[in-house]
Scaffold this motif. Sequence first.
Motif, PDB file in Angstrom:
ATOM      1  N   UNK A 169       0.796  -1.215   0.000  1.00  0.00           N
ATOM      2  CA  UNK A 169       0.000   0.000   0.000  1.00  0.00           C
ATOM      3  C   UNK A 169       0.824   1.259   0.000  1.00  0.00           C
ATOM      4  N   UNK A 170       2.106   1.134   0.344  1.00  0.00           N
ATOM      5  CA  UNK A 170       2.995   2.297   0.421  1.00  0.00           C
ATOM      6  C   UNK A 170       4.175   2.174  -0.541  1.00  0.00           C
ATOM      7  N   UNK A 171       4.515   0.929  -0.920  1.00  0.00           N
ATOM      8  CA  UNK A 171       5.592   0.659  -1.867  1.00  0.00           C
ATOM      9  C   UNK A 171       5.071  -0.288  -2.941  1.00  0.00           C
ATOM     10  N   UNK A 172       5.804  -0.391  -4.041  1.00  0.00           N
ATOM     11  CA  UNK A 172       5.362  -1.240  -5.144  1.00  0.00           C
ATOM     12  C   UNK A 172       6.559  -1.916  -5.797  1.00  0.00           C
ATOM     13  N   UNK A 173       6.443  -3.225  -6.036  1.00  0.00           N
ATOM     14  CA  UNK A 173       7.424  -4.009  -6.785  1.00  0.00           C
ATOM     15  C   UNK A 173       6.732  -4.614  -7.996  1.00  0.00           C
ATOM     16  N   UNK A 174       7.408  -4.602  -9.136  1.00  0.00           N
ATOM     17  CA  UNK A 174       6.869  -5.194 -10.363  1.00  0.00           C
ATOM     18  C   UNK A 174       7.930  -6.071 -11.004  1.00  0.00           C
ATOM     19  N   UNK A 175       7.587  -7.340 -11.262  1.00  0.00           N
ATOM     20  CA  UNK A 175       8.471  -8.222 -12.023  1.00  0.00           C
ATOM     21  C   UNK A 175       8.307  -7.893 -13.499  1.00  0.00           C
ATOM     22  N   UNK A 176       9.282  -7.175 -14.036  1.00  0.00           N
ATOM     23  CA  UNK A 176       9.259  -6.715 -15.434  1.00  0.00           C
ATOM     24  C   UNK A 176       9.946  -7.781 -16.285  1.00  0.00           C
ATOM     25  N   UNK A 177       9.199  -8.822 -16.587  1.00  0.00           N
ATOM     26  CA  UNK A 177       9.753 -10.073 -17.112  1.00  0.00           C
ATOM     27  C   UNK A 177      10.567  -9.892 -18.385  1.00  0.00           C
ATOM     28  N   UNK A 181      14.185  -7.904 -15.129  1.00  0.00           N
ATOM     29  CA  UNK A 181      14.433  -7.029 -13.992  1.00  0.00           C
ATOM     30  C   UNK A 181      13.188  -6.917 -13.113  1.00  0.00           C
ATOM     31  N   UNK A 182      13.378  -6.355 -11.931  1.00  0.00           N
ATOM     32  CA  UNK A 182      12.288  -5.985 -11.030  1.00  0.00           C
ATOM     33  C   UNK A 182      12.367  -4.486 -10.786  1.00  0.00           C
ATOM     34  N   UNK A 183      11.241  -3.808 -10.916  1.00  0.00           N
ATOM     35  CA  UNK A 183      11.164  -2.370 -10.683  1.00  0.00           C
ATOM     36  C   UNK A 183      10.624  -2.106  -9.285  1.00  0.00           C
ATOM     37  N   UNK A 200      16.235  -3.843  -9.917  1.00  0.00           N
ATOM     38  CA  UNK A 200      16.988  -5.040  -9.557  1.00  0.00           C
ATOM     39  C   UNK A 200      17.129  -5.911 -10.793  1.00  0.00           C
ATOM     40  N   UNK A 201      18.275  -6.567 -10.935  1.00  0.00           N
ATOM     41  CA  UNK A 201      18.514  -7.422 -12.100  1.00  0.00           C
ATOM     42  C   UNK A 201      19.299  -6.740 -13.197  1.00  0.00           C
ATOM     43  N   UNK A 202      19.396  -5.419 -13.123  1.00  0.00           N
ATOM     44  CA  UNK A 202      20.204  -4.628 -14.059  1.00  0.00           C
ATOM     45  C   UNK A 202      21.012  -3.618 -13.257  1.00  0.00           C
ATOM     46  N   UNK A 203      22.125  -3.181 -13.795  1.00  0.00           N
ATOM     47  CA  UNK A 203      22.962  -2.209 -13.096  1.00  0.00           C
ATOM     48  C   UNK A 203      22.412  -0.791 -13.196  1.00  0.00           C
ATOM     49  N   UNK A 204      21.478  -0.571 -14.133  1.00  0.00           N
ATOM     50  CA  UNK A 204      20.876   0.745 -14.323  1.00  0.00           C
ATOM     51  C   UNK A 204      19.642   0.585 -15.185  1.00  0.00           C
ATOM     52  N   UNK A 205      18.837   1.635 -15.256  1.00  0.00           N
ATOM     53  CA  UNK A 205      17.723   1.640 -16.192  1.00  0.00           C
ATOM     54  C   UNK A 205      18.253   1.678 -17.627  1.00  0.00           C
ATOM     55  N   UNK A 230      12.967  -9.150  -0.127  1.00  0.00           N
ATOM     56  CA  UNK A 230      12.343  -9.297  -1.437  1.00  0.00           C
ATOM     57  C   UNK A 230      12.665 -10.680  -1.976  1.00  0.00           C
ATOM     58  N   UNK A 231      11.645 -11.362  -2.496  1.00  0.00           N
ATOM     59  CA  UNK A 231      11.813 -12.690  -3.088  1.00  0.00           C
ATOM     60  C   UNK A 231      11.397 -12.626  -4.554  1.00  0.00           C
ATOM     61  N   UNK A 232      12.255 -13.118  -5.428  1.00  0.00           N
ATOM     62  CA  UNK A 232      11.994 -13.076  -6.868  1.00  0.00           C
ATOM     63  C   UNK A 232      12.033 -14.484  -7.434  1.00  0.00           C
TER      64      UNK A 232
END
Length: 240
Positions: A169-177, A181-183, A200-205, A230-232
């Motif tokens: 409700x205050x933060x958001x994670x998205x598995x950007x398959x 990466x995960x945003x 996460x999963x990349x060194x940068x956008x 965080x679990x991916x």
Amino acid sequence: ADTANNRVLGYRNLPSENGAAADFVLGQVDFTATTGGTAVDRMALPASAYVGEGRLVVADSGNNRVLVWNDVPTESGTPPDVVVGQTDFNGGTSGTTASTLRYPTSAIISNGRLVVADQNNNRVLVWNSVPDSNGMPADLVLGQRSFTTRIADDAEDEMDRPASLWSDGFRLLVADTGNNRVLYWSLFPQDSGDAADYVLGQSAFNRSAAGTSSIAMRAPFGVTSDGTRVYVADSGNNRI
């Protein structure tokens, strides 16, 4: 969410033994039927089921819709109360608007919001309150600059086939398959197009290469958190 059997199975209690039988089934007339369909009591390739804030929501992917039960069902065949992505329970067409979906794979309720990973539209939709009538349009879109585009890319405000999401409700994670990466939004987005704060999963956008190391991912399909860790589900690398 028993995807290939076009149904959701319900267990009234957490199983205490291997191979425990489900207590009820949604989306089929009984435990032996498997045919997909588009109706109030049918499903097609449901990808996820989520219970939160007293409700059940199912991403009914093959029907390009999300089903909402206002009370968590405990009996077979209990019909949903609301459908999102379609104007009624008999439709299953895909679309790219504020009120249509294209193969949604994850839906959650958090802090009164409905949040949906609309995979084939390369976006996440947010309803600021859980819809109480069929076909209600979303309030926010993430991953796109408008409700009518579905461009796939890897900037901090873009996505490529997002599959799963988590929020407290205050933060958001998205598995950007598709971008491997995960945003992460450290504060839940307030406006359409709000960019992620971290990746996460990349060194940068603006990067999307797959890899196999402690800092890389390959087609992550699921993400969750207990608020600290965080679990991916790093699907392409066969690991969490």
